[in-house]
Design a protein around this motif. Structure first.
Motif, PDB file in Angstrom:
ATOM      1  N   VAL A   1      15.362 -11.878 -51.440  1.00 30.26           N
ATOM      2  CA  VAL A   1      13.921 -12.002 -51.664  1.00 30.26           C
ATOM      3  C   VAL A   1      13.534 -13.460 -51.911  1.00 30.26           C
ATOM      4  O   VAL A   1      14.207 -14.174 -52.665  1.00 30.26           O
ATOM      5  CB  VAL A   1      13.491 -11.149 -52.883  1.00 30.26           C
TER       6      VAL A   1
ATOM      7  N   GLU B   1      18.936  -6.477 -51.277  1.00 29.16           N
ATOM      8  CA  GLU B   1      17.706  -7.148 -50.864  1.00 29.16           C
ATOM      9  C   GLU B   1      17.783  -8.639 -51.186  1.00 29.16           C
ATOM     10  O   GLU B   1      18.105  -9.003 -52.319  1.00 29.16           O
ATOM     11  CB  GLU B   1      16.488  -6.561 -51.598  1.00 29.16           C
TER      12      GLU B   1
ATOM     13  N   ALA C   1      11.587  -2.354 -51.363  1.00 30.38           N
ATOM     14  CA  ALA C   1      10.390  -3.125 -51.728  1.00 30.38           C
ATOM     15  C   ALA C   1       9.978  -2.802 -53.167  1.00 30.38           C
ATOM     16  O   ALA C   1       9.566  -3.691 -53.916  1.00 30.38           O
ATOM     17  CB  ALA C   1       9.255  -2.815 -50.755  1.00 30.38           C
TER      18      ALA C   1
ATOM     19  N   THR D   1      12.370  -4.445 -55.426  1.00 28.70           N
ATOM     20  CA  THR D   1      12.106  -5.891 -55.382  1.00 28.70           C
ATOM     21  C   THR D   1      10.974  -6.268 -56.334  1.00 28.70           C
ATOM     22  O   THR D   1      11.077  -7.245 -57.095  1.00 28.70           O
ATOM     23  CB  THR D   1      11.764  -6.295 -53.933  1.00 28.70           C
TER      24      THR D   1
ATOM     25  N   VAL E   1      18.912  -6.751 -56.114  1.00 27.35           N
ATOM     26  CA  VAL E   1      17.865  -7.654 -55.612  1.00 27.35           C
ATOM     27  C   VAL E   1      18.229  -9.093 -55.962  1.00 27.35           C
ATOM     28  O   VAL E   1      18.387  -9.428 -57.144  1.00 27.35           O
ATOM     29  CB  VAL E   1      16.499  -7.296 -56.240  1.00 27.35           C
TER      30      VAL E   1
ATOM     31  N   ILE F   1      15.029 -16.876 -47.352  1.00 31.18           N
ATOM     32  CA  ILE F   1      15.730 -15.657 -46.907  1.00 31.18           C
ATOM     33  C   ILE F   1      16.326 -15.814 -45.515  1.00 31.18           C
ATOM     34  O   ILE F   1      17.273 -15.130 -45.159  1.00 31.18           O
ATOM     35  CB  ILE F   1      14.840 -14.387 -46.940  1.00 31.18           C
TER      36      ILE F   1
ATOM     37  N   LEU G   1       5.751 -11.588 -51.856  1.00 31.03           N
ATOM     38  CA  LEU G   1       7.197 -11.763 -51.738  1.00 31.03           C
ATOM     39  C   LEU G   1       7.612 -11.519 -50.290  1.00 31.03           C
ATOM     40  O   LEU G   1       6.963 -10.743 -49.577  1.00 31.03           O
ATOM     41  CB  LEU G   1       7.915 -10.724 -52.625  1.00 31.03           C
ATOM     42  N   LYS G   2       8.690 -12.173 -49.885  1.00 32.46           N
ATOM     43  CA  LYS G   2       9.277 -11.887 -48.563  1.00 32.46           C
ATOM     44  C   LYS G   2      10.664 -11.322 -48.794  1.00 32.46           C
ATOM     45  O   LYS G   2      11.419 -11.847 -49.621  1.00 32.46           O
ATOM     46  CB  LYS G   2       9.402 -13.189 -47.756  1.00 32.46           C
ATOM     47  N   MET G   3      11.006 -10.272 -48.060  1.00 34.51           N
ATOM     48  CA  MET G   3      12.285  -9.606 -48.328  1.00 34.51           C
ATOM     49  C   MET G   3      13.007  -9.237 -47.040  1.00 34.51           C
ATOM     50  O   MET G   3      12.372  -8.823 -46.070  1.00 34.51           O
ATOM     51  CB  MET G   3      11.984  -8.339 -49.116  1.00 34.51           C
TER      52      MET G   3
ATOM     53  N   VAL H   1       4.734  -7.053 -50.391  1.00 36.48           N
ATOM     54  CA  VAL H   1       6.092  -7.405 -49.963  1.00 36.48           C
ATOM     55  C   VAL H   1       6.095  -7.479 -48.438  1.00 36.48           C
ATOM     56  O   VAL H   1       5.797  -6.489 -47.760  1.00 36.48           O
ATOM     57  CB  VAL H   1       7.123  -6.376 -50.475  1.00 36.48           C
TER      58      VAL H   1
ATOM     59  N   PHE I   1      17.214 -13.109 -55.617  1.00 36.01           N
ATOM     60  CA  PHE I   1      16.176 -14.095 -55.274  1.00 36.01           C
ATOM     61  C   PHE I   1      16.835 -15.349 -54.717  1.00 36.01           C
ATOM     62  O   PHE I   1      17.802 -15.856 -55.295  1.00 36.01           O
ATOM     63  CB  PHE I   1      15.334 -14.434 -56.508  1.00 36.01           C
TER      64      PHE I   1
END
Ligand code: ZDR
Length: 279
Positions: A198, A196, A225, A228, A165, A171, A206-208, A244, A167
């Motif tokens: 994120v 992922e 998710a 994440t 994951v 994204i 959160l947006k993934m 998510v 960050f």
């Protein structure tokens, strides 16, 4: 072969009742069936099978034929599938997977299923459990990985299947088709990994986007998710409960006080039919 086509937030699967339809070569069947031009088209092929330890066993094959230990979106779809096809009258079941027992529960509103809530079990963080190279007893949190001269800081989480994951501030600025396969097959991940990217919106949102091992870009990833949210908590980005946002819709994820991860979201049957296996 009778099949039923399902989707969870646009992550789509062909489900086969393995009690009735026997397939000799699961992997070849997955490649054939998942092909969007020559087959039915899906991100994965799923078999519902008898189990000695749970209500059912499920086996999940990615579109490239590889077997996944677990899949969150499939779990929600299978819970509805077995209930609505009369394979069980239980609304809370246990599924045997390669990642251990997983417990989905149907959520009703006025007699109709609206969502499925899944006890996804414990997230696993030790490198040995991901698996990721390095000291197997240690976790990999905000760990640098260098691809093509660019350093990505990621957190490795296993939800039974491996996730890395990362960050980022935006994204949509990530070239997922380019970097996804390079991280998926990065040598530090001996069984490859789901990847992922994120973006933190608030401490509850959160947006993934995902690059899935064995399937590439998909619209949603349930285990992703969950991984994440775990990574977000470990990196101090959110509380233990968050929404998510995925390309295919939203999942609600909670890292509960029993340390299990709970995932809630929809699962929908799209069509059913008979597929003529070429095998
Ligand atoms: C990500 C996934 N679609 C889900 O919803 O959890 C699981 C699919 C399996 C994944 N591609 C893997 O681990 O190989």
């Amino acid at each position: 072969m009778q099949f039923s086509k399902w989707q969870g937030l646009g992550n789509d699967f062909v489900i086969v009742n393995g009690f009735k339809d026997k397939v000799t070569d699961y992997r070849t069947a997955a490649i054939e069936v998942c092909d969007r031009h020559f087959g039915i088209g899906a991100d994965g092929l799923v078999f519902v099978l008898p189990s000695e330890t749970a209500d059912f066993k499920m086996r999940i094959f990615n579109s490239d034929g590889s077997e996944a230990e677990m899949c969150g979106n499939v779990t929600r779809c299978v819970a509805r599938y077995v209930y609505e096809n009369g394979l069980t009258d239980k609304t809370k079941i246990t599924l045997e997977t390669l990642a251990g027992p997983i417990r989905p529960e149907l959520i009703f509103d006025e007699g109709r299923v609206t969502d499925v809530r899944v006890d996804m079990g414990l997230p696993r963080l030790k490198r040995a459990d991901i698996p990721m190279t390095g000291n197997g007893d240690l976790e990999a949190i905000n760990e640098p990985v260098i691809v093509d001269g660019h350093t990505y800081y990621g957190t490795a989480v296993s939800m039974g299947n491996p996730h890395f994951v990362i960050f980022v501030d935006d994204i949509n600025a990530v070239d997922l088709p380019l970097v996804g396969p390079k991280l998926e097959t990065f040598p530090a991940f001996p069984r490859k990994t789901n990847v992922e990217f994120v973006q933190v919106i608030t401490d509850k949102e959160l947006k993934m986007r995902v690059w899935e091992r064995g399937a590439g870009i998909t619209l949603a990833c349930g285990t992703g998710a969950c991984a994440t949210l775990t990574a977000a908590v470990l990196n101090g980005k959110t509380g233990r409960k968050a929404t998510v946002h995925l390309d295919g819709g939203d999942l609600s994820i909670e890292w509960s006080t029993d340390d299990h991860i709970y995932m809630s979201g929809p699962a929908t049957e799209v069509f059913r039919g008979e597929y003529l296996l070429k095998l």
